[in-house]
Motif scaffolding. Structure first.
Motif, PDB file in Angstrom:
ATOM      1  N   PRO A  52      54.933  44.366  60.374  1.00  0.00           N
ATOM      2  CA  PRO A  52      55.750  45.555  60.676  1.00  0.00           C
ATOM      3  C   PRO A  52      54.913  46.699  61.230  1.00  0.00           C
ATOM      4  CG  PRO A  52      55.277  45.493  58.355  1.00  0.00           C
ATOM      5  CD  PRO A  52      54.673  44.243  58.934  1.00  0.00           C
ATOM      6  N   TYR A  53      55.589  47.772  61.633  1.00  0.00           N
ATOM      7  CA  TYR A  53      54.901  48.980  62.076  1.00  0.00           C
ATOM      8  C   TYR A  53      53.997  49.505  60.958  1.00  0.00           C
ATOM      9  CZ  TYR A  53      57.842  49.545  66.251  1.00  0.00           C
ATOM     10  OH  TYR A  53      58.452  49.393  67.461  1.00  0.00           O
ATOM     11  N   GLY A  54      52.866  50.064  61.359  1.00  0.00           N
ATOM     12  CA  GLY A  54      51.965  50.671  60.392  1.00  0.00           C
ATOM     13  C   GLY A  54      50.970  49.726  59.764  1.00  0.00           C
ATOM     14  N   LYS A  55      50.997  48.447  60.146  1.00  0.00           N
ATOM     15  CA  LYS A  55      50.105  47.470  59.531  1.00  0.00           C
ATOM     16  C   LYS A  55      49.524  46.519  60.580  1.00  0.00           C
ATOM     17  CE  LYS A  55      52.429  47.570  55.057  1.00  0.00           C
ATOM     18  NZ  LYS A  55      53.000  46.785  53.949  1.00  0.00           N
ATOM     19  N   THR A  56      48.401  45.889  60.223  1.00  0.00           N
ATOM     20  CA  THR A  56      47.809  44.829  61.032  1.00  0.00           C
ATOM     21  C   THR A  56      47.468  43.667  60.108  1.00  0.00           C
ATOM     22  OG1 THR A  56      45.562  45.730  60.775  1.00  0.00           O
ATOM     23  CG2 THR A  56      46.830  46.459  62.708  1.00  0.00           C
ATOM     24  N   PHE A  57      47.251  42.488  60.704  1.00  0.00           N
ATOM     25  CA  PHE A  57      46.958  41.311  59.892  1.00  0.00           C
ATOM     26  C   PHE A  57      46.185  40.316  60.738  1.00  0.00           C
ATOM     27  CE2 PHE A  57      47.860  37.769  56.960  1.00  0.00           C
ATOM     28  CZ  PHE A  57      47.706  38.422  55.743  1.00  0.00           C
ATOM     29  N   ALA A  58      45.604  39.303  60.084  1.00  0.00           N
ATOM     30  CA  ALA A  58      44.801  38.307  60.801  1.00  0.00           C
ATOM     31  C   ALA A  58      45.125  36.903  60.310  1.00  0.00           C
ATOM     32  CB  ALA A  58      43.317  38.592  60.629  1.00  0.00           C
ATOM     33  N   LEU A  59      44.918  35.942  61.206  1.00  0.00           N
ATOM     34  CA  LEU A  59      45.123  34.526  60.900  1.00  0.00           C
ATOM     35  C   LEU A  59      43.923  33.721  61.371  1.00  0.00           C
ATOM     36  CD1 LEU A  59      48.767  33.992  62.250  1.00  0.00           C
ATOM     37  CD2 LEU A  59      48.108  33.941  59.843  1.00  0.00           C
ATOM     38  N   ILE A  60      43.619  32.661  60.647  1.00  0.00           N
ATOM     39  CA  ILE A  60      42.731  31.623  61.160  1.00  0.00           C
ATOM     40  C   ILE A  60      43.566  30.351  61.240  1.00  0.00           C
ATOM     41  CG2 ILE A  60      40.644  30.262  60.804  1.00  0.00           C
ATOM     42  CD1 ILE A  60      39.447  32.570  59.301  1.00  0.00           C
ATOM     43  N   LEU A  61      43.817  29.888  62.454  1.00  0.00           N
ATOM     44  CA  LEU A  61      44.653  28.703  62.638  1.00  0.00           C
ATOM     45  C   LEU A  61      43.877  27.440  62.273  1.00  0.00           C
ATOM     46  CD1 LEU A  61      46.392  29.718  65.990  1.00  0.00           C
ATOM     47  CD2 LEU A  61      47.132  30.153  63.638  1.00  0.00           C
ATOM     48  N   SER A  62      44.587  26.328  62.237  1.00  0.00           N
ATOM     49  CA  SER A  62      43.993  25.084  61.747  1.00  0.00           C
ATOM     50  C   SER A  62      42.798  24.621  62.574  1.00  0.00           C
ATOM     51  CB  SER A  62      45.056  23.981  61.714  1.00  0.00           C
ATOM     52  OG  SER A  62      45.523  23.697  63.024  1.00  0.00           O
ATOM     53  N   ASP A  63      42.716  25.029  63.847  1.00  0.00           N
ATOM     54  CA  ASP A  63      41.591  24.632  64.706  1.00  0.00           C
ATOM     55  C   ASP A  63      40.437  25.618  64.641  1.00  0.00           C
ATOM     56  OD1 ASP A  63      42.868  26.725  65.945  1.00  0.00           O
ATOM     57  OD2 ASP A  63      42.546  25.971  67.970  1.00  0.00           O
ATOM     58  N   GLY A  64      40.555  26.653  63.829  1.00  0.00           N
ATOM     59  CA  GLY A  64      39.509  27.656  63.708  1.00  0.00           C
ATOM     60  C   GLY A  64      39.715  28.867  64.596  1.00  0.00           C
ATOM     61  N   THR A  65      40.757  28.882  65.419  1.00  0.00           N
ATOM     62  CA  THR A  65      41.058  30.032  66.273  1.00  0.00           C
ATOM     63  C   THR A  65      41.408  31.249  65.421  1.00  0.00           C
ATOM     64  OG1 THR A  65      41.787  28.730  68.176  1.00  0.00           O
ATOM     65  CG2 THR A  65      42.693  30.949  67.971  1.00  0.00           C
ATOM     66  N   GLU A  66      40.786  32.383  65.724  1.00  0.00           N
ATOM     67  CA  GLU A  66      41.068  33.627  65.014  1.00  0.00           C
ATOM     68  C   GLU A  66      42.085  34.448  65.804  1.00  0.00           C
ATOM     69  OE1 GLU A  66      37.602  35.860  63.915  1.00  0.00           O
ATOM     70  OE2 GLU A  66      36.405  34.035  63.647  1.00  0.00           O
ATOM     71  N   VAL A  67      43.082  34.971  65.105  1.00  0.00           N
ATOM     72  CA  VAL A  67      44.114  35.795  65.734  1.00  0.00           C
ATOM     73  C   VAL A  67      44.284  37.075  64.927  1.00  0.00           C
ATOM     74  CG1 VAL A  67      46.452  35.878  66.646  1.00  0.00           C
ATOM     75  CG2 VAL A  67      45.307  33.662  66.389  1.00  0.00           C
ATOM     76  N   HIS A  68      44.150  38.227  65.606  1.00  0.00           N
ATOM     77  CA  HIS A  68      44.419  39.523  64.979  1.00  0.00           C
ATOM     78  C   HIS A  68      45.749  40.035  65.511  1.00  0.00           C
ATOM     79  CE1 HIS A  68      40.348  40.123  63.233  1.00  0.00           C
ATOM     80  NE2 HIS A  68      40.005  39.309  64.223  1.00  0.00           N
ATOM     81  N   LEU A  69      46.656  40.376  64.606  1.00  0.00           N
ATOM     82  CA  LEU A  69      47.998  40.818  64.989  1.00  0.00           C
ATOM     83  C   LEU A  69      48.132  42.319  64.787  1.00  0.00           C
ATOM     84  CD1 LEU A  69      50.099  37.976  63.313  1.00  0.00           C
ATOM     85  CD2 LEU A  69      49.134  38.036  65.606  1.00  0.00           C
TER      86      LEU A  69
END
Length: 390
Positions: free
Chosen positions: A181-198
């Protein structure tokens, strides 16, 4: 006019370098101002007494008196060489840091006058493949369980890691969807090791596991920074609106909010190719993007334009920095709403035509508004989570 434009670009570079604790280009400064004046400028920026003076002046901003603010600007910038900025009445430039305001608000930050994130009912939501939803708290720890009761990922703080779920690999694609949502950020590491910052106001749909022999494809609405694990046999594809972004292993930022007319892709390193969602991929028909450049995909005309950019302007949000680079105020409003989780109503139509450049690191929304107000006078009212500008 060319001289003034060069001066503007230079001041923005100095402001950015100073705020981000980078070295200032002394040769360029000496070339533009002369050796003696350049040294004077640097001394004034770094001098501890000048810092204290500007800190005291910065705190005076909270009084909200226009007369006082004008006096502050005069005290902070007595050197005549900076009077070029008085010429610009229609295109306002906010050089936070160079005049010392943002920096000293950072080291002498006053108590917050209003709550920055008072909308407490909006949380990060993880949607599982069976339609169930799970609330994710940024300071929590939890296991991500699939419909079979198997652990497919783990959350620690502001990150979910799917990488260590090799024992639960499925033979079919199973998707999770994360909404920030607005006001926040988050991160993921997918199964292949790819890093994603949202970034704030972003949704990403992604497979719990990528399948052998198939492309690694995810679906984005909003803004995200991808650091893709290299896998030549399995290209990584980000589908956003009507655009596909295809990579093998690289780092890039994609901004594709629904209200934006364009989809922006900024390449930090590696290489990506862009093509329409309904087009069959080919190197001949796709558009190659090189590092240090930004591609703008026009949603209406479905055409791509490419230009060279400073990539740090487009990735600094990962560290919580809000960079505004030559943007009109309506677009700035949307960024502020997402960043601070607030609603802004602008009744000052003349303000819509103003262009600003600024960098904010730790400022609350009221400090941000005061910075803009210093360059273009307006009034505003804060009522709970809504700001009305008049």
């Amino acid at each position: 006019m060319k001289r003034i434009s060069q001066l503007i670009e230079f001041v923005k570079d100095v402001a950015s370098s100073y705020l981000m604790d980078q070295s200032i280009d002394s040769e360029r400064m000496e070339s533009d101002f002369g050796k003696e004046s350049a040294q004077e400028i640097v001394d004034r920026i770094k001098n501890s007494q000048e810092r204290l003076k500007r800190a005291r002046n910065a705190r005076e901003i909270d009084k909200g008196k226009e007369q006082t603010w004008k006096k502050i600007l005069k005290e902070i910038n007595p050197t005549p060489k900076f009077n070029y900025f008085k010429i610009f009445s229609r295109v306002a430039a906010v050089f936070i840091g160079f005049i010392g305001i943002a920096y000293f608000l950072y080291i002498n930050k006053p108590a917050t006058i209003i709550q920055e994130h008072s909308i407490v009912n909006e949380e990060i939501v993880l949607k599982l493949s069976n339609g169930e939803t799970q609330i994710i708290t940024s300071n929590g720890q939890t296991k991500i369980i699939d419909q079979k009761g198997e652990v497919i990922g783990a959350q620690i703080g502001k990150k979910i890691n799917y990488q260590n779920n090799s024992e639960t690999i499925s033979k079919e694609l199973v998707y999770n969807e994360l909404n920030v949502p607005y006001g926040k950020t988050f991160a993921l590491i997918l199964s292949d090791g790819t890093e994603v910052h949202l970034n704030a106001g972003t949704t990403l749909k992604y497979p719990v596991n990528f399948l052998n022999g198939q492309n690694r494809q995810v679906f984005l609405t909003g803004e995200a920074f991808f650091k893709v694990s290299k896998d030549i046999e399995h290209p990584f594809i980000v589908e956003s609106n009507d655009l596909n972004i295809r990579v093998l292993g690289t780092s890039f930022n994609v901004s594709s909010y629904s209200e934006n007319k364009n989809i922006s892709t900024v390449l930090v390193e590696g290489a990506v190719r862009l093509y329409g969602k309904d087009e069959l991929y080919s190197e001949e028909k796709s558009k190659l993007l090189q590092p240090g450049k930004k591609a703008e995909w026009d949603k209406e005309n479905q055409k791509i334009t490419i230009q060279k950019v400073n990539t740090s302007f487009y990735t600094s949000w990962i560290d919580g920095t809000l960079v505004i680079e030559k943007l009109r105020f309506p677009e700035i409003i949307k960024r502020l709403e997402r960043h601070y989780n607030i609603k802004i109503i602008n009744n000052n139509k003349e303000l819509d035509n103003q262009v600003f450049t600024a960098t904010f690191q730790v400022e609350n929304i009221q400090e941000v508004l005061e910075s803009f107000k210093a360059n273009y006078s307006f009034k505003y009212i804060i009522e709970k989570d809504t700001i009305t500008i008049n």
